[in-house]
Scaffold this active site. Structure first.
Site, PDB file in Angstrom:
ATOM      1  N   ARG A 140       0.867  -1.175   0.000  1.00 33.64           N
ATOM      2  CA  ARG A 140       0.000   0.000   0.000  1.00 33.64           C
ATOM      3  C   ARG A 140       0.908   1.231   0.000  1.00 33.64           C
ATOM      4  O   ARG A 140       2.127   1.124   0.069  1.00 33.64           O
ATOM      5  CB  ARG A 140      -1.030  -0.003   1.142  1.00 33.64           C
ATOM      6  CG  ARG A 140      -0.699  -0.697   2.395  1.00 33.64           C
ATOM      7  CD  ARG A 140       0.398  -0.074   3.187  1.00 33.64           C
ATOM      8  NE  ARG A 140       0.153   1.332   3.414  1.00 33.64           N
ATOM      9  CZ  ARG A 140       1.063   2.229   3.696  1.00 33.64           C
ATOM     10  NH1 ARG A 140       2.333   1.877   3.779  1.00 33.64           N
ATOM     11  NH2 ARG A 140       0.764   3.487   3.883  1.00 33.64           N
ATOM     12  N   GLY A 141       0.279   2.415  -0.063  1.00 29.48           N
ATOM     13  CA  GLY A 141       1.065   3.637  -0.240  1.00 29.48           C
ATOM     14  C   GLY A 141       1.156   3.922  -1.726  1.00 29.48           C
ATOM     15  O   GLY A 141       1.478   3.032  -2.529  1.00 29.48           O
TER      16      GLY A 141
ATOM     17  N   ARG B 299      -7.324  -0.072  -6.802  1.00 29.81           N
ATOM     18  CA  ARG B 299      -7.500   1.027  -5.832  1.00 29.81           C
ATOM     19  C   ARG B 299      -7.649   2.318  -6.647  1.00 29.81           C
ATOM     20  O   ARG B 299      -6.758   2.664  -7.421  1.00 29.81           O
ATOM     21  CB  ARG B 299      -6.318   1.115  -4.850  1.00 29.81           C
ATOM     22  CG  ARG B 299      -6.219  -0.142  -3.979  1.00 29.81           C
ATOM     23  CD  ARG B 299      -5.389   0.099  -2.740  1.00 29.81           C
ATOM     24  NE  ARG B 299      -6.064   0.956  -1.773  1.00 29.81           N
ATOM     25  CZ  ARG B 299      -5.452   1.459  -0.695  1.00 29.81           C
ATOM     26  NH1 ARG B 299      -4.180   1.219  -0.485  1.00 29.81           N
ATOM     27  NH2 ARG B 299      -6.113   2.204   0.158  1.00 29.81           N
TER      28      ARG B 299
ATOM     29  N   GLN C  38      -2.374   2.531   9.917  1.00 27.46           N
ATOM     30  CA  GLN C  38      -1.057   2.559   9.258  1.00 27.46           C
ATOM     31  C   GLN C  38      -0.024   3.298  10.094  1.00 27.46           C
ATOM     32  O   GLN C  38       1.168   3.006  10.018  1.00 27.46           O
ATOM     33  CB  GLN C  38      -1.161   3.230   7.872  1.00 27.46           C
ATOM     34  CG  GLN C  38      -1.895   2.413   6.833  1.00 27.46           C
ATOM     35  CD  GLN C  38      -3.358   2.776   6.756  1.00 27.46           C
ATOM     36  OE1 GLN C  38      -3.971   3.182   7.745  1.00 27.46           O
ATOM     37  NE2 GLN C  38      -3.946   2.628   5.580  1.00 27.46           N
TER      38      GLN C  38
ATOM     39  N   ASP D 204      -1.865  10.973  -2.006  1.00 22.65           N
ATOM     40  CA  ASP D 204      -2.162   9.952  -3.022  1.00 22.65           C
ATOM     41  C   ASP D 204      -2.494  10.567  -4.368  1.00 22.65           C
ATOM     42  O   ASP D 204      -2.438   9.897  -5.402  1.00 22.65           O
ATOM     43  CB  ASP D 204      -3.322   9.071  -2.564  1.00 22.65           C
ATOM     44  CG  ASP D 204      -2.886   8.156  -1.437  1.00 22.65           C
ATOM     45  OD1 ASP D 204      -2.790   8.641  -0.295  1.00 22.65           O
ATOM     46  OD2 ASP D 204      -2.595   6.989  -1.721  1.00 22.65           O
TER      47      ASP D 204
ATOM     48  N   ASN E  65      -5.240  12.644   0.728  1.00 24.98           N
ATOM     49  CA  ASN E  65      -4.414  11.715   1.519  1.00 24.98           C
ATOM     50  C   ASN E  65      -5.333  10.930   2.449  1.00 24.98           C
ATOM     51  O   ASN E  65      -6.564  11.113   2.447  1.00 24.98           O
ATOM     52  CB  ASN E  65      -3.340  12.503   2.288  1.00 24.98           C
ATOM     53  CG  ASN E  65      -2.286  11.599   2.894  1.00 24.98           C
ATOM     54  OD1 ASN E  65      -1.741  10.739   2.217  1.00 24.98           O
ATOM     55  ND2 ASN E  65      -2.003  11.776   4.165  1.00 24.98           N
ATOM     56  N   LYS E  66      -4.746  10.096   3.255  1.00 28.08           N
ATOM     57  CA  LYS E  66      -5.492   9.212   4.155  1.00 28.08           C
ATOM     58  C   LYS E  66      -6.558   9.971   4.941  1.00 28.08           C
ATOM     59  O   LYS E  66      -6.325  11.084   5.404  1.00 28.08           O
ATOM     60  CB  LYS E  66      -4.487   8.538   5.097  1.00 28.08           C
ATOM     61  CG  LYS E  66      -5.054   7.567   6.104  1.00 28.08           C
ATOM     62  CD  LYS E  66      -5.915   6.500   5.467  1.00 28.08           C
ATOM     63  CE  LYS E  66      -5.197   5.735   4.374  1.00 28.08           C
ATOM     64  NZ  LYS E  66      -6.139   4.976   3.491  1.00 28.08           N
TER      65      LYS E  66
END
Ligand code: MRU
Length: 381
Positions: A53-54, A90, A206, A247, A257-258
């Site tokens: 991930r990332g 994703r 995370q 992202d 982002n997250k």
């Protein structure tokens, strides 16, 4: 970066290029295991289940996934189908589409017999470039940290420079170094006293699982906090800077982002704490202006909200009395948090508008979070 003193990257070729090894991030921080991806299906599953991930690492894995697909079937039809399958794993991180397009556009004009080898070389090049970009981001970010640390009042000089980060934008999210964590590693290695507030980053944790693990392995002082603690710490002067990854970055400088990043940016803005976003060029989506309106936000399973995973502690209490020590202690487990029947909702990312971003730290230098700022670094890319 290091694990138990040994230098690692997150992904690489094995078996003469017939398969790809990755670190299984679903098991961290409790187990360090690698696993082999031998097919397109393996690569797609590794991305969607977050074994990898990332944003940058997803891109590199996707590129190698196309290579694996072409080794099996180098036809035009197989190339198109593999592209679609990987791109659908994703939806938010634009690096995936960027890396897939790069490999597809390179191999499509080639004779079928040459495609797999060309895809391998291109995927390896993307991986190497990612390392170089993260290294450069680290240098530019380090210069900012040094300036901010030096500008603190005399009574704060000599104290640790406190950085807050959200999610994992470290080396595990890339091939090496990381984006947001690269300046932190460089600061630590260069002797700047740094301390990191690590947001746990519900629902998948995370921060608590991966960022804390990485920082611990590198010996960087850090403290894990619940996601809701950041505003309080900022109000009390305990955060000198916030730094996160992204992202997808729009051409006007909005950053996706997250989930939870936006709330950190609001708190930072209210408390005049600088809020930096670290990114390689591969996360810029030049086709998009308005991040809130235009970036697709991945909705993941509600089970990531209603349940939580971890390792049973030796002294953990179990229902009905007693402890899970002995045989159970040390096992990985999933537990239910919510009442049976309460639905959950799990948007995986949010968008922080450019106006809340102090600056973007890229491999080409530091830019204002504006179209002019990005164009100043990248021209008309
Ligand atoms: O859902 P994840 O773990 O893939 O989300 C990762 C992030 O949000 C990172 O901050 C982002 O990819 C930047 S990583 C260098």
């Amino acid at each position: 970066m290091n694990i138990d003193g040994k230098a690692w990257r997150t992904i690489g070729l094995e078996a003469g290029g017939r398969s790809v090894w990755v670190i299984d991030q679903t098991l961290l921080p409790h187990r360090f295991e690698t696993r082999s991806l031998r097919s397109l299906e393996d690569a797609a599953a590794a991305i969607s289940t977050m074994v990898v991930r990332g944003a940058p690492l997803i891109g590199v894995t996707g590129a190698y996934g196309l290579m694996l697909a072409l080794q099996h079937d180098p036809s035009d039809g197989a190339l198109a189908a593999a592209f679609e399958q990987l791109n659908a794993t994703r939806p938010t991180a634009v690096n995936l589409r960027w890396a897939l397009e790069r490999v597809r556009d390179l191999v499509a004009p080639l004779p079928e017999a040459e495609r797999a080898a060309a895809a391998q070389a291109e995927a390896a090049a993307i991986a190497e470039e990612d390392v170089a970009m993260c290294d450069a981001i680290g240098e530019h970010g380090l210069a900012i940290f040094r300036e901010l640390a030096a500008a603190r009042p005399p009574e704060r000089q000599g104290q640790p420079f406190n950085v807050l980060t959200h999610c994992n934008a470290g080396w595990l999210a890339t091939v090496d170094w990381g984006t947001a964590l690269a300046p932190i590693y460089k600061a630590h290695r260069s002797g700047l006293k740094v301390h990191v507030w690590v947001d746990e980053t519900r629902p998948r944790n995370q921060g608590a699982s991966l960022t804390a693990y990485e920082l611990g392995q590198e010996g960087v002082p850090h403290t894990v906090i619940v996601d809701n603690a950041g505003g309080h710490l900022m109000q009390h002067g305990q955060v000198d800077a916030v730094i996160v990854g992204t992202d997808r970055t729009t051409r006007r400088g909005d950053v996706c982002n997250k989930i939870g990043t936006y709330l950190k940016a609001l708190a930072a803005f209210d408390n005049k704490v600088p809020f930096y976003v670290a990114l390689p060029a591969s996360t810029i989506d030049w086709t998009i202006d308005d991040g809130v309106a235009e970036i697709p936000i991945e909705a993941r399973s509600e089970r990531e909200v209603t349940q939580i995973q971890g390792q049973l502690a030796g002294d953990c209490k179990v229902a009905g009395g007693g402890e899970a020590g002995g045989e159970a202690g040390g096992q990985l487990a999933t537990v239910q948090l919510t009442p049976t029947g309460s639905p959950g909702f799990n948007p995986a990312f949010d968008v922080t508008p450019a106006r809340l971003v102090t600056a973007l730290i890229t491999e080409r230098g530091v830019a204002a979070a504006t179209e002019a700022g990005l164009r100043g670094l990248y021209g008309s890319l």
